[in-house]
Design a protein around this motif. Structure first.
Motif, short mmCIF file in Angstrom:
data_model
loop_
_atom_site.label_atom_id
_atom_site.label_comp_id
_atom_site.label_asym_id
_atom_site.label_seq_id
_atom_site.Cartn_x
_atom_site.Cartn_y
_atom_site.Cartn_z
N THR A 67 3.99 1.66 -0.75
CA THR A 67 4.80 1.77 -1.96
C THR A 67 3.95 2.24 -3.14
OG1 THR A 67 5.97 -0.14 -1.08
CG2 THR A 67 6.58 0.55 -3.27
N GLU A 76 4.56 -8.40 -11.04
CA GLU A 76 5.71 -8.64 -11.93
C GLU A 76 6.41 -9.94 -11.56
OE1 GLU A 76 6.03 -6.81 -9.25
OE2 GLU A 76 7.88 -7.58 -8.37
N LYS A 89 0.82 -1.22 0.00
CA LYS A 89 0.00 0.00 0.00
C LYS A 89 0.85 1.27 0.00
CE LYS A 89 -2.01 -1.31 3.85
NZ LYS A 89 -1.32 -2.60 4.04
N1 GDP Z 1 7.99 -7.34 -5.85
C1 GDP Z 1 7.33 -6.25 -5.47
N2 GDP Z 1 7.46 -5.83 -4.22
C2 GDP Z 1 6.75 -4.76 -3.84
C3 GDP Z 1 5.88 -4.06 -4.74
N3 GDP Z 1 5.30 -3.04 -4.06
C4 GDP Z 1 5.80 -3.11 -2.81
N4 GDP Z 1 6.67 -4.13 -2.67
C5 GDP Z 1 7.45 -4.51 -1.47
O1 GDP Z 1 6.60 -5.09 -0.52
C6 GDP Z 1 7.01 -4.75 0.79
C7 GDP Z 1 5.86 -4.14 1.57
O2 GDP Z 1 5.45 -2.95 0.94
P1 GDP Z 1 4.70 -1.77 1.73
O3 GDP Z 1 4.37 -0.76 0.73
O4 GDP Z 1 5.49 -1.36 2.90
O5 GDP Z 1 3.39 -2.55 2.20
P2 GDP Z 1 2.23 -2.04 3.18
O6 GDP Z 1 2.48 -2.67 4.51
O7 GDP Z 1 0.97 -2.59 2.58
O8 GDP Z 1 2.25 -0.55 3.22
C8 GDP Z 1 8.19 -3.79 0.62
O9 GDP Z 1 9.38 -4.52 0.76
C9 GDP Z 1 8.04 -3.29 -0.79
O10 GDP Z 1 9.29 -2.93 -1.36
C10 GDP Z 1 5.79 -4.53 -6.10
O11 GDP Z 1 5.08 -3.99 -6.98
N5 GDP Z 1 6.53 -5.64 -6.40
#
Ligand code: GDP
Ligand code: MG
Length: 266
Positions: free
Chosen positions: A16, A176, A14
């Motif tokens: 990211t 991806e 989210k």
């Molecule tokens: N492979 C991949 N990893 C992703 C992508 N988007 C986010 N991540 C990774 O997933 C992990 C969690 O992402 P984050 O945005 O912190 O998730 P949140 O807890 O939902 O806010 C991080 O290590 C990001 O780098 C993506 O499109 N592809």
């Protein structure tokens, strides 16, 4: 101009995703009829740090959450002009950065705290037109877990009388990844039905077809049209595993805006 909220379990991507939207704005300043305007201080902050989050894997976690008032609250005004002659579609993306476990805990009858309550209220407020739900796991066992959460989510949605007028875009994030990438073309069948069949059945049974769509998205994307290697590297940094962009010059996130566009326009 309606609101769209972004929700999902821990680490589903989210933060990211939001950073990518903010970063895209830097990259494509005036192109493609897309404008993204941060509307408050938190949003400006994430926009300022977007490049670090995506290119360096800087963790952008809210500091300890003790009450609802201290949760970071992002809000962006987005305008997308899909076709030159059409008026742009305008909406507000709102994202209160609840800890991911708040979403996961809605299936737990004992987890009933103030943050939980407020999370539910925010999702189903009348000025919310749609929710983007990000899922990122598909390994064995995940389907049952997601299905419990979604079933409860739909019950709560019904209790607040939003079953007929709230759109849900359910997305498999990080698509991806090699095992998922070919499934992006028909995510409903090849990602959701295939890997998360119970969750998908529940959603299809309880939500009117016009109000639900399945998407595949990837914030990092792949290297090139004819080079489907992921455009990301996995970094093991101080804060554990983080993924970062591999080749900034080739950055082409996959499908970031499509679900938002549909949520806003139907
Ligand atoms: N492979 C991949 N990893 C992703 C992508 N988007 C986010 N991540 C990774 O997933 C992990 C969690 O992402 P984050 O945005 O912190 O998730 P949140 O807890 O939902 O806010 C991080 O290590 C990001 O780098 C993506 O499109 N592809
Ligand atoms: Mg986050």
């Amino acid at each position: 101009m309606g609101n769209i909220c972004v929700i999902g379990p821990r680490a589903s991507g989210k933060t990211t995703y939001l950073a990518a939207l903010a970063y895209k704005r830097e990259h494509y300043k005036s192109s493609k009829g897309l404008t993204i305007t941060p509307l408050n201080e938190d949003s400006q902050k994430i926009a300022d740090r977007a490049e670090n989050i995506i290119c360096q894997g800087e963790a952008f976690e809210p500091t300890e959450v003790t009450s609802v008032d201290t949760l970071p609250d992002y809000s962006f005004k987005i305008s997308i002009r899909k076709f030159p002659r059409l008026n742009p579609e305008k909406f507000q993306l709102v994202f209160k950065d609840y800890p991911g476990e708040v979403f996961e805990n809605i299936a737990d009858p004992h987890a009933n705290d103030a943050i939980q309550e407020e999370f539910i209220e925010e999702c189903f407020r009348k000025d919310v037109e749609g929710c983007l739900i990000l899922f990122s796991d598909w390994v064995k066992g995940t389907d049952n877990h997601y299905n419990r959460i979604i079933s409860r989510f739909l019950e709560l949605m019904d209790a607040r009388d939003r079953t007929h007028d709230l759109r849900l875009a359910v997305a498999m994030s990080k698509c991806e990844r090699g095992e998922l990438w070919p499934g992006r073309l028909d995510p409903e069948t090849d990602l959701f039905q295939r890997h998360l069949s119970k969750t998908t059945t529940t959603l299809r049974r309880k939500v009117a077809p016009k109000n639900i769509r399945f998407y595949a998205i990837s914030t990092f994307g792949v290297l090139k049209r004819n080079d489907p290697r992921p455009n990301r590297i996995d970094d093991r940094g101080k804060s554990g595993q983080a993924s970062t962009l591999r080749k900034v010059s080739d950055w082409k996130p996959y499908n970031l805006l499509e679900p938002l566009y549909w949520l806003s326009k139907g």
